[in-house]
Design a protein around this motif. Structure first.
Motif, PDB file in Angstrom:
ATOM      1  N   MET A  27     -24.542  -7.480 125.059  1.00 10.79           N
ATOM      2  CA  MET A  27     -23.869  -6.661 126.028  1.00 10.79           C
ATOM      3  C   MET A  27     -22.424  -6.983 126.675  1.00 10.79           C
ATOM      4  N   ALA A  28     -22.293  -8.371 126.574  1.00  6.25           N
ATOM      5  CA  ALA A  28     -21.067  -8.471 127.287  1.00  6.25           C
ATOM      6  C   ALA A  28     -19.865  -8.479 126.295  1.00  6.25           C
ATOM      7  N   GLY A  29     -20.030  -8.067 124.757  1.00  5.85           N
ATOM      8  CA  GLY A  29     -18.872  -8.077 124.121  1.00  5.85           C
ATOM      9  C   GLY A  29     -18.796  -9.057 122.897  1.00  5.85           C
ATOM     10  N   ALA A  30     -19.712  -9.840 122.654  1.00  5.79           N
ATOM     11  CA  ALA A  30     -19.590 -11.035 121.681  1.00  5.79           C
ATOM     12  C   ALA A  30     -19.037 -10.265 120.166  1.00  5.79           C
ATOM     13  N   THR A  31     -19.640  -9.209 119.981  1.00  5.15           N
ATOM     14  CA  THR A  31     -19.097  -8.357 118.736  1.00  5.15           C
ATOM     15  C   THR A  31     -18.096  -7.457 119.199  1.00  5.15           C
ATOM     16  N   PRO A  32     -16.926  -7.470 118.919  1.00  2.00           N
ATOM     17  CA  PRO A  32     -15.885  -6.398 119.172  1.00  2.00           C
ATOM     18  C   PRO A  32     -16.398  -4.926 118.911  1.00  2.00           C
ATOM     19  N   LEU A  33     -16.298  -4.142 119.776  1.00  2.00           N
ATOM     20  CA  LEU A  33     -16.704  -2.920 119.651  1.00  2.00           C
ATOM     21  C   LEU A  33     -15.519  -1.843 120.269  1.00  2.00           C
ATOM     22  N   VAL A  34     -15.545  -0.939 119.203  1.00  2.00           N
ATOM     23  CA  VAL A  34     -14.456   0.250 119.680  1.00  2.00           C
ATOM     24  C   VAL A  34     -15.280   1.536 119.859  1.00  2.00           C
ATOM     25  N   GLN A  35     -15.095   1.837 121.126  1.00  2.51           N
ATOM     26  CA  GLN A  35     -15.960   3.334 121.428  1.00  2.51           C
ATOM     27  C   GLN A  35     -15.181   4.204 121.600  1.00  2.51           C
ATOM     28  N   VAL A  36     -15.186   5.261 120.973  1.00  2.42           N
ATOM     29  CA  VAL A  36     -14.467   6.665 121.302  1.00  2.42           C
ATOM     30  C   VAL A  36     -15.322   7.690 121.600  1.00  2.42           C
ATOM     31  N   TYR A  37     -15.137   8.417 122.763  1.00  2.94           N
ATOM     32  CA  TYR A  37     -16.002   9.255 123.612  1.00  2.94           C
ATOM     33  C   TYR A  37     -15.263   9.948 124.480  1.00  2.94           C
ATOM     34  N   PRO A  38     -15.718  11.365 124.523  1.00  4.03           N
ATOM     35  CA  PRO A  38     -14.911  12.368 125.420  1.00  4.03           C
ATOM     36  C   PRO A  38     -14.994  12.097 126.843  1.00  4.03           C
ATOM     37  N   GLU A  39     -16.257  11.437 127.302  1.00  2.00           N
ATOM     38  CA  GLU A  39     -16.577  11.421 128.737  1.00  2.00           C
ATOM     39  C   GLU A  39     -16.315   9.682 129.062  1.00  2.00           C
ATOM     40  N   GLN A  40     -15.212   9.541 129.602  1.00  2.00           N
ATOM     41  CA  GLN A  40     -14.936   8.122 130.200  1.00  2.00           C
ATOM     42  C   GLN A  40     -16.232   7.081 130.676  1.00  2.00           C
ATOM     43  N   SER A  41     -16.824   7.808 131.568  1.00  2.00           N
ATOM     44  CA  SER A  41     -18.219   7.169 132.427  1.00  2.00           C
ATOM     45  C   SER A  41     -19.082   6.446 131.375  1.00  2.00           C
ATOM     46  N   GLU A  42     -19.090   7.120 130.158  1.00  2.00           N
ATOM     47  CA  GLU A  42     -20.205   6.650 129.084  1.00  2.00           C
ATOM     48  C   GLU A  42     -19.532   5.467 128.226  1.00  2.00           C
ATOM     49  N   ILE A  43     -18.154   5.328 128.177  1.00  2.00           N
ATOM     50  CA  ILE A  43     -17.691   4.098 127.445  1.00  2.00           C
ATOM     51  C   ILE A  43     -18.017   2.856 128.267  1.00  2.00           C
ATOM     52  N   GLY A  44     -18.530   2.116 127.588  1.00  2.00           N
ATOM     53  CA  GLY A  44     -19.313   0.743 128.270  1.00  2.00           C
ATOM     54  C   GLY A  44     -20.177   0.860 129.244  1.00  2.00           C
TER      55      GLY A  44
END
Length: 567
Positions: free
Chosen positions: A303-320
């Motif tokens: 959950m802390a991001g050890a594997t790089p994640l690119v997240q594309v989503y239309p709602e900013q509050s859902e990213i991360g």
């Protein structure tokens, strides 16, 4: 300067009842179908719909849960809010499951609920419910219209909210007496809003991360993908040789026959795909929230991001929201796809990786040798070869649903609709809603014996509105998913999961439809061809071996595994 008062004639000509204003508001906001179970709490709206019957098709359903699932399927297929109308109290309660489906599936929906007269509020009047309190946890917005003058404003906003950001359901209660009031107000249509585009530096940042990767994996998910958007994201992924999975029940988003297709990452996902996702050094999550089914119970990534994640989503509050991304991009999925379509990595380093991931998918799709006369894997693969190229599939929830997901391949021009919240009873009404939305296309529903008897009576709606979906009922005489868990935890202690069923083929024949029973592998394709040729709503009852409780394990296997764990 004061406005001249309206003449009596002009005022009367411009005034409409609340019921007529509501119907006209649906027209103004682009609704073409309304799925409903009639109720006395919205008689005036029903009369308003009569006046626009040449512009909106009113679909009379048999149960509110069925009506709302049909509306949800319509929303999934069109990208526009599916519209459902139910009566107060029990009607609204029955419809709540569809609101939850629309929430977790991010499907645009507008649910209109008849309401008690306003002056009776807080007396626990007949069928009184406070819908703001009832629906607030599972809807994007819940409101009530008590003043007919505000109908155009509130209805336009309801449609806007349903499609904005992360799409979802909006609930609008309409008080009974308000629908009778007259108001001289203009209609308000949908707003012309440009979709959110990626920030100027977003695509270069993404491409820089991708250029450094050696084992990238794309995961496509979410809703409201257009045909153009799906084609654009496919062009980008294929040109850059990126293995691509789809999130839970989103098989429509990528061609399952492509050499870049890695499988569906959800409930029942192949262990090799899950392992590949954990081994990946860059996850491209396009349109998916990375929720519980996709993340395998939030175990897929750190959950802390050890594997790089690119997240594309239309709602900013859902990213991360759960997984911290290396890069978050707030954007409409189609706008993002078009923006990245022509981007290329100069020298991709993951050709062997892509082949490895694809090979694992191909191994998973090979039909094992199952005991008994019916090898369902081979039967489904034979069926796949004869289906129209634009078939629409719907699925209910249950273990049976993992068979087509594992052994069939949804092609580029086909559609696949399923409830990501795991709602049983979704498949049949969704198939009817899909057939009504696109009456010229073949619709195939996959449903278990348990789920069918939750909403199977909606087949009457198919007859009433002259559409002919084919319902495949996988009959193993049990609630299979629960029995699976039961055998894992409490082996041999069968409690509450056995079922008694009717003859499903005769059930549909009682309506005047076409019934088939399949008990062997070879019977599947001829049964389908006869059902399709009948031109009638049809049921193909597939009598399964109850011992084969999943496509990977028998009851005996589960009992042995459980006994071994306890030792």
């Amino acid at each position: 300067m004061a406005k001249a008062p309206k003449t009596k004639t002009t005022e009367k000509a411009s005034e409409r009842s609340g019921g007529k204003l509501l119907a006209d508001a649906l027209v103004a906001n682009g609704a073409t179908h309304v799925f409903a179970v009639p109720g006395e709490s919205y008689l005036d709206l029903l009369d308003g719909l009569y006046s626009v019957r040449n512009r909106i098709e009113l679909i009379t359903c048999r149960f509110e849960a069925g009506a709302v699932h049909m509306a949800e399927a319509h929303g999934k297929l069109t990208g526009r809010p599916g519209v459902c109308i139910v009566t107060r109290g029990p009607g609204a309660c029955h419809a709540a499951i569809g609101v939850h489906v629309a929430q977790q599936d991010s499907t645009p929906m507008v649910l209109l609920v008849g309401q008690i007269p306003r002056e009776e509020t807080d007396r626990e009047s007949f069928q009184e419910v406070d819908y703001r309190r009832m629906f607030s946890p599972i809807a994007k917005w819940v409101t009530q219209i008590d003043d007919a003058h505000r109908i155009p404003e509130i209805m336009a906003h309801a449609f806007d909210v349903a499609v904005s950001g992360r799409p979802g359901p909006v609930v609008v209660a309409i008080s009974e007496e308000m629908q009778k009031h007259l108001a001289g107000v203009p209609d308000i249509g949908a707003a012309d809003v440009a979709p959110a585009h990626p920030a100027p530096d977003a695509i270069p940042k993404l491409m820089k991360l991708l250029s450094k990767a050696e084992r990238p994996l794309a995961i496509l998910g979410g809703s409201r993908w257009s045909e153009e958007g799906r084609a654009a994201i496919r062009d980008f992924l294929v040109a850059n040789d990126i293995p691509t999975a789809v999130s839970f029940r989103r098989q429509s988003l990528f061609d399952g026959t492509s050499k870049h297709y890695a499988g569906d990452l959800g409930v029942g996902a192949d262990a090799a795909l899950v392992a590949a996702a954990k081994e990946s050094d860059l996850i491209l999550a396009f349109g998916t929230r990375m929720g519980e089914p996709v993340s395998q119970g939030y175990t897929l990534l750190d959950m802390a991001g050890a594997t790089p994640l690119v997240q594309v989503y239309p709602e900013q509050s859902e990213i991360g929201r759960v997984y911290r991304p290396a890069l978050g991009i707030t954007s409409d999925v189609n706008a993002f796809a078009l923006a990245i379509r022509d981007e290329r990595v100069k020298k991709p380093k993951w050709g062997a990786w892509r082949k490895q991931v694809r090979a694992a998918r191909e191994v998973q799709a090979v039909a094992p040798e199952y005991e008994g006369p019916l090898n369902l894997a081979r039967a489904l693969q034979a069926l796949e070869k004869v289906l129209p190229k634009d078939t629409i599939f719907t699925t209910d929830a249950g273990n049976f649903a993992t068979w087509p997901s594992r052994f069939m391949h949804v092609k580029q021009d086909q559609e696949f609709l399923g409830p990501t919240n795991g709602a049983m009873g979704y498949g049949v009404p969704a198939a009817i809603g899909a057939a009504i939305t696109y009456p010229g296309r073949q619709v195939i529903c996959f449903v278990g014996d348990g789920g069918f008897l939750m909403t199977g009576q909606e087949i009457a709606t198919a007859f009433h509105h002259k559409v002919a979906p084919i319902i495949m009922v996988f009959n193993n005489g049990m609630y299979g998913t629960i029995r699976m868990y039961q055998e894992r935890v409490y082996p041999e202690r069968v409690s509450g999961t056995a079922l008694t069923n009717p003859d499903f083929a005769r059930f549909i024949e009682a309506f005047g439809g076409h019934g088939e029973v399949v008990t062997t592998t070879e019977e599947m394709v001829p049964a389908y061809k006869r059902a399709a040729a009948s031109g009638k709503p049809a049921i193909i009852e597939v009598r399964m071996n109850p011992e084969q409780v999943t496509n990977r394990a028998t009851i005996a296997d589960l009992r042995a595994q459980s006994t071994g764990k306890k030792k």
